[in-house]
Design a protein around this motif. Structure first.
Motif, PDB file in Angstrom:
ATOM      1  N   UNK A  77     -23.912  12.403  -1.149  1.00 45.82           N
ATOM      2  CA  UNK A  77     -23.107  11.707  -0.164  1.00 45.82           C
ATOM      3  C   UNK A  77     -23.727  10.422   0.341  1.00 45.82           C
ATOM      4  N   UNK A  78     -25.051  10.386   0.411  1.00 46.62           N
ATOM      5  CA  UNK A  78     -25.738   9.181   0.888  1.00 46.62           C
ATOM      6  C   UNK A  78     -25.538   8.003  -0.057  1.00 46.62           C
ATOM      7  N   UNK A  79     -25.078   8.274  -1.263  1.00 48.68           N
ATOM      8  CA  UNK A  79     -24.819   7.202  -2.234  1.00 48.68           C
ATOM      9  C   UNK A  79     -23.337   6.838  -2.310  1.00 48.68           C
ATOM     10  N   UNK A  80     -22.518   7.464  -1.461  1.00 46.80           N
ATOM     11  CA  UNK A  80     -21.072   7.254  -1.518  1.00 46.80           C
ATOM     12  C   UNK A  80     -20.671   5.882  -0.995  1.00 46.80           C
ATOM     13  N   UNK A  81     -21.396   5.394  -0.005  1.00 48.98           N
ATOM     14  CA  UNK A  81     -21.084   4.063   0.499  1.00 48.98           C
ATOM     15  C   UNK A  81     -20.479   4.050   1.880  1.00 48.98           C
ATOM     16  N   UNK A  82     -20.291   5.217   2.493  1.00 40.76           N
ATOM     17  CA  UNK A  82     -19.797   5.285   3.864  1.00 40.76           C
ATOM     18  C   UNK A  82     -20.328   6.566   4.485  1.00 40.76           C
ATOM     19  N   UNK A  83     -19.940   6.849   5.726  1.00 42.88           N
ATOM     20  CA  UNK A  83     -20.492   7.980   6.446  1.00 42.88           C
ATOM     21  C   UNK A  83     -20.034   9.328   5.934  1.00 42.88           C
ATOM     22  N   UNK A  84     -20.635  10.388   6.477  1.00 39.72           N
ATOM     23  CA  UNK A  84     -20.338  11.751   6.057  1.00 39.72           C
ATOM     24  C   UNK A  84     -18.881  12.115   6.305  1.00 39.72           C
ATOM     25  N   UNK A  85     -18.296  11.641   7.399  1.00 36.26           N
ATOM     26  CA  UNK A  85     -16.897  11.941   7.710  1.00 36.26           C
ATOM     27  C   UNK A  85     -15.980  11.459   6.589  1.00 36.26           C
ATOM     28  N   UNK A  86     -16.133  10.216   6.165  1.00 29.40           N
ATOM     29  CA  UNK A  86     -15.297   9.676   5.088  1.00 29.40           C
ATOM     30  C   UNK A  86     -15.561  10.373   3.756  1.00 29.40           C
ATOM     31  N   UNK A  87     -16.826  10.648   3.501  1.00 32.26           N
ATOM     32  CA  UNK A  87     -17.215  11.277   2.235  1.00 32.26           C
ATOM     33  C   UNK A  87     -16.572  12.656   2.088  1.00 32.26           C
ATOM     34  N   UNK A  88     -16.712  13.504   3.100  1.00 28.32           N
ATOM     35  CA  UNK A  88     -16.177  14.860   2.985  1.00 28.32           C
ATOM     36  C   UNK A  88     -14.661  14.894   3.139  1.00 28.32           C
ATOM     37  N   UNK A  89     -14.084  13.958   3.898  1.00 33.44           N
ATOM     38  CA  UNK A  89     -12.623  13.873   3.962  1.00 33.44           C
ATOM     39  C   UNK A  89     -12.057  13.620   2.571  1.00 33.44           C
ATOM     40  N   UNK A  90     -12.667  12.698   1.842  1.00 35.38           N
ATOM     41  CA  UNK A  90     -12.222  12.380   0.480  1.00 35.38           C
ATOM     42  C   UNK A  90     -12.340  13.605  -0.421  1.00 35.38           C
ATOM     43  N   UNK A  91     -13.473  14.282  -0.354  1.00 30.55           N
ATOM     44  CA  UNK A  91     -13.713  15.440  -1.207  1.00 30.55           C
ATOM     45  C   UNK A  91     -12.725  16.565  -0.908  1.00 30.55           C
TER      46      UNK A  91
END
Length: 321
Positions: A213-227
């Motif tokens: 997730x740290x390589x996704x390019x945005x915060x944890x909220x956006x990362x897990x929402x997408x997933x």
């Protein structure tokens, strides 16, 4: 008598020579002075106190109750104030880098890894997320008749641990996920994530955030929402229905890819890879392109992939096929 006197003297000096000290950084605790073995992957944690038995050539011998062996060697810098100041600077730098990185989101190819939970539990029976309730009365839970989220991985696969401090990388690699920081998510997303990712109970989400997730390019909220959203799209599709109809049966890659084409557009199936273990379909790996907000457009822009697994059984809930 003389030997007894020497023994008692040595024992007394050793006893009074002991003292407790608080570690100032995260350090592995080794079985020997050469640091060639660390049984149980034991790690010291900042601000926790440990019993020091002796110092020798820049190293300290500690007594760690409950570990086997209990006596462990660590570098003296694990307890030095100078090291503490260095670690503080590193943590500050990590925080700044993370915030800066969160504001610089970039489009990139992704790999969505979805697990067929029943197959996962065949080989991980002791995991918390594989324990069935005594009151289930034979009914399948949510995770037993749908795909569950394993991870969303920025590509290429070697792109991991972006701007992550080394002590956190070490914890993650030693599978001490319970000691990793909790991703910052709102209450609604936490509930949704726990549903589509049963591994949350084993801190899988902490591992996925730190490593990928740290390589996704945005915060944890956006990362897990997408997933979560992408996982739900699969579970609402013909793909999920196909797997439900065929539990206990063998299906082919061609059949699975056809279901993806029917659900997400022609050519979507070519971006799908079957992962199998002991004859069971364990996961689907979806190779997604960088463009698009929904699964159909992201699959369309993904790379066609070869799948080594061409056929597998869709495992039923419970143990045994």
């Amino acid at each position: 008598m003389y030997r007894l006197f020497l023994f008692l003297l040595f024992f007394t000096l050793s006893l009074f020579g002991r003292y407790d000290a608080a570690a100032v950084k995260m350090c592995p605790a080794f079985d020997n002075m050469k640091h060639t073995k660390n049984t149980g992957h034991v790690v010291l944690h900042p601000e926790e106190s440990y019993t020091v038995l002796q110092k020798h050539k820049g190293q300290m011998l500690l007594l760690l109750k409950g570990e086997n062996p209990a006596q462990r060697w660590v570098d003296e810098e694990c307890f030095s104030e100078e090291s503490k100041n260095t670690e503080s600077k590193k943590k500050i730098a990590y925080t700044k880098h993370t915030k800066k990185y969160e504001n610089s989101a970039k489009h990139q190819d992704l790999l969505l890894a979805l697990s067929w939970h029943n197959a996962f539990c065949e080989t991980h029976r002791s995991r918390k997320e594989c324990q069935r309730s005594l009151f289930s009365f034979g009914k399948n839970s949510y995770r037993e008749d749908r795909f569950v989220l394993h991870g969303l991985w920025p590509q290429p696969r070697e792109k991991v641990y972006c701007n992550v401090a080394q002590d956190l990388v070490s914890l993650d690699k030693h599978r001490q996920w319970n000691r990793l920081p909790e991703p910052e998510l709102d209450a609604k997303l936490k509930e949704e994530l726990s549903k589509v990712m049963p591994g949350v109970i084993s801190n899988l989400h902490r591992h996925e955030w730190i490593k990928h997730g740290t390589c996704y390019g945005s915060g944890a909220q956006n990362y897990f929402e997408k997933a979560v959203r992408l996982t739900e799209q699969v579970n609402r599709s013909k793909v999920s229905q196909f797997f439900l109809r065929n539990m206990g049966k063998s299906v082919t890659l061609q059949q699975v890819r056809y279901q993806f084409d029917s659900s997400f557009g022609k050519g979507a199936g070519k971006r799908v890879e079957l992962r199998c273990y002991n004859g069971l379909i364990s996961e689907l790996w979806l190779h997604l392109g960088s463009e698009g907000d929904d699964l159909a457009s992201m699959l369309k822009n993904g790379k066609a992939i070869y799948s080594r697994c061409q056929r597998g059984i869709v495992d039923r809930a419970g143990y045994g096929r």
